[in-house]
Design a protein around this motif. Structure first.
Motif, PDB file in Angstrom:
ATOM      1  N   VAL A  21      -4.695  12.876   7.502  1.00  0.00           N
ATOM      2  CA  VAL A  21      -3.490  13.321   7.547  1.00  0.00           C
ATOM      3  C   VAL A  21      -2.504  12.469   6.618  1.00  0.00           C
ATOM      4  N   ALA A  22      -1.736  13.062   5.749  1.00  0.00           N
ATOM      5  CA  ALA A  22      -0.886  12.396   4.792  1.00  0.00           C
ATOM      6  C   ALA A  22      -0.034  11.059   5.397  1.00  0.00           C
ATOM      7  N   GLU A  23       0.402  11.412   6.614  1.00  0.00           N
ATOM      8  CA  GLU A  23       1.338  10.237   7.364  1.00  0.00           C
ATOM      9  C   GLU A  23       0.534   9.196   7.867  1.00  0.00           C
ATOM     10  N   VAL A  24      -0.828   9.506   7.777  1.00  0.00           N
ATOM     11  CA  VAL A  24      -1.462   8.259   8.383  1.00  0.00           C
ATOM     12  C   VAL A  24      -2.031   7.523   7.183  1.00  0.00           C
ATOM     13  N   TRP A  25      -1.973   8.081   5.925  1.00  0.00           N
ATOM     14  CA  TRP A  25      -2.654   7.403   4.866  1.00  0.00           C
ATOM     15  C   TRP A  25      -1.526   7.062   3.716  1.00  0.00           C
ATOM     16  N   ASP A  26      -0.309   7.486   3.990  1.00  0.00           N
ATOM     17  CA  ASP A  26       0.736   7.229   2.950  1.00  0.00           C
ATOM     18  C   ASP A  26       0.931   5.758   2.594  1.00  0.00           C
ATOM     19  N   TRP A  27       0.862   4.717   3.498  1.00  0.00           N
ATOM     20  CA  TRP A  27       0.888   3.484   3.146  1.00  0.00           C
ATOM     21  C   TRP A  27       0.418   2.891   1.984  1.00  0.00           C
ATOM     22  N   GLN A  28      -1.019   3.570   1.889  1.00  0.00           N
ATOM     23  CA  GLN A  28      -1.797   3.203   0.814  1.00  0.00           C
ATOM     24  C   GLN A  28      -1.101   3.351  -0.580  1.00  0.00           C
ATOM     25  N   LEU A  29      -0.353   4.202  -0.694  1.00  0.00           N
ATOM     26  CA  LEU A  29       0.563   4.668  -2.170  1.00  0.00           C
ATOM     27  C   LEU A  29       1.280   3.458  -2.425  1.00  0.00           C
ATOM     28  N   HIS A  30       1.502   2.559  -1.579  1.00  0.00           N
ATOM     29  CA  HIS A  30       2.461   1.398  -1.732  1.00  0.00           C
ATOM     30  C   HIS A  30       1.935   0.083  -1.735  1.00  0.00           C
ATOM     31  N   GLY A  31       0.631   0.077  -1.748  1.00  0.00           N
ATOM     32  CA  GLY A  31      -0.183  -1.032  -1.600  1.00  0.00           C
ATOM     33  C   GLY A  31      -0.066  -1.671  -2.868  1.00  0.00           C
ATOM     34  N   ALA A  32       0.095  -3.150  -2.979  1.00  0.00           N
ATOM     35  CA  ALA A  32       0.100  -3.949  -4.150  1.00  0.00           C
ATOM     36  C   ALA A  32      -1.347  -4.110  -4.642  1.00  0.00           C
TER      37      ALA A  32
ATOM     38  N   VAL B 269      -2.802 -11.170  -3.671  1.00  0.00           N
ATOM     39  CA  VAL B 269      -2.313 -10.025  -4.160  1.00  0.00           C
ATOM     40  C   VAL B 269      -1.427  -9.381  -2.615  1.00  0.00           C
ATOM     41  N   CYS B 270      -2.497  -9.523  -1.716  1.00  0.00           N
ATOM     42  CA  CYS B 270      -1.979  -9.202  -0.274  1.00  0.00           C
ATOM     43  C   CYS B 270      -0.864  -9.793  -0.124  1.00  0.00           C
ATOM     44  N   ALA B 271      -0.574 -10.946  -0.315  1.00  0.00           N
ATOM     45  CA  ALA B 271       0.664 -11.981   0.337  1.00  0.00           C
ATOM     46  C   ALA B 271       1.904 -11.288  -0.368  1.00  0.00           C
ATOM     47  N   LYS B 272       1.881 -10.578  -1.432  1.00  0.00           N
ATOM     48  CA  LYS B 272       2.969  -9.891  -1.955  1.00  0.00           C
ATOM     49  C   LYS B 272       3.073  -8.409  -1.577  1.00  0.00           C
ATOM     50  N   CYS B 273       2.154  -7.903  -0.728  1.00  0.00           N
ATOM     51  CA  CYS B 273       2.112  -6.553  -0.493  1.00  0.00           C
ATOM     52  C   CYS B 273       3.119  -6.101   0.620  1.00  0.00           C
ATOM     53  N   PRO B 274       3.767  -4.936   0.231  1.00  0.00           N
ATOM     54  CA  PRO B 274       4.781  -4.277   1.249  1.00  0.00           C
ATOM     55  C   PRO B 274       4.188  -3.858   2.399  1.00  0.00           C
ATOM     56  N   VAL B 275       2.829  -3.436   2.417  1.00  0.00           N
ATOM     57  CA  VAL B 275       2.348  -2.740   3.335  1.00  0.00           C
ATOM     58  C   VAL B 275       1.198  -3.332   4.044  1.00  0.00           C
ATOM     59  N   VAL B 276       1.106  -4.736   3.871  1.00  0.00           N
ATOM     60  CA  VAL B 276      -0.131  -5.543   4.358  1.00  0.00           C
ATOM     61  C   VAL B 276      -0.437  -5.196   5.897  1.00  0.00           C
ATOM     62  N   GLU B 277       0.614  -5.180   6.609  1.00  0.00           N
ATOM     63  CA  GLU B 277       0.361  -5.219   8.077  1.00  0.00           C
ATOM     64  C   GLU B 277      -0.243  -3.947   8.499  1.00  0.00           C
ATOM     65  N   ALA B 278       0.170  -2.826   7.514  1.00  0.00           N
ATOM     66  CA  ALA B 278      -0.623  -1.513   7.873  1.00  0.00           C
ATOM     67  C   ALA B 278      -1.978  -1.656   7.489  1.00  0.00           C
ATOM     68  N   CYS B 279      -2.221  -2.216   6.559  1.00  0.00           N
ATOM     69  CA  CYS B 279      -3.643  -2.311   5.839  1.00  0.00           C
ATOM     70  C   CYS B 279      -4.433  -3.151   6.751  1.00  0.00           C
TER      71      CYS B 279
END
Length: 99
Positions: free
Chosen positions: A11-22, A52-62
Motif C-alpha cells: 500500500v502506497a501509504e505504508v511505503w511512501d517514506w522510501q521516496l524521501h530517503g537520503a 547518509v542515514c544521519a542526514k535522512c529525514p525518514v531514518v525513524e521509519a526506515c
C-alpha cells in the motif's frame, strides 16, 4: 530466500517514506556488504552508509520497518545488521510492536 510473510502490504501509504530517503540514488553497495567483506573494510562501508542515514529525514521509519520485518541484511535506519540483531535479541517485545 527471504521470508516475506512479515513484510507490510503493498500500500502506497505504508511505503511512501522510501521516496524521501537520503539513500535514494546511492549505490546499494554502500548499504549491503559484498561476500567476504570483513574487518576494517566492512566498518568503513558501514560508517559511510550510516553517515547518509544521519542526514535522512525518514531514518525513524526506515529503522521501524527494518526491525518490524527483521531485515537480515544491510544498513537500515542507521543501524547495521549486527546492531539490529542485538537490539532484537535484547528487546523482542518492543521490536515486535515496531518501537
Amino acid at each position: 530466500m527471504a521470508d516475506i510473510r512479515r513484510l507490510p502490504t503493498p500500500v502506497a501509504e505504508v511505503w511512501d517514506w522510501q521516496l524521501h530517503g537520503a539513500c535514494r540514488g546511492e549505490s546499494t553497495a554502500l548499504f549491503f556488504h559484498p561476500d567476504g567483506e570483513r574487518g576494517p573494510a566492512r566498518a568503513r562501508r558501514q560508517a559511510a552508509a550510516k553517515a547518509v542515514c544521519a542526514k535522512c529525514p525518514v531514518v525513524e521509519a526506515c529503522l521501524k520497518h527494518a526491525l518490524s520485518v527483521r531485515e537480515p541484511y544491510g544498513v537500515w535506519g542507521g543501524m547495521s545488521e549486527e546492531e539490529r540483531a542485538r537490539l532484537i535479541a535484547a528487546e523482542p517485545a518492543a521490536v515486535a510492536a515496531g518501537v
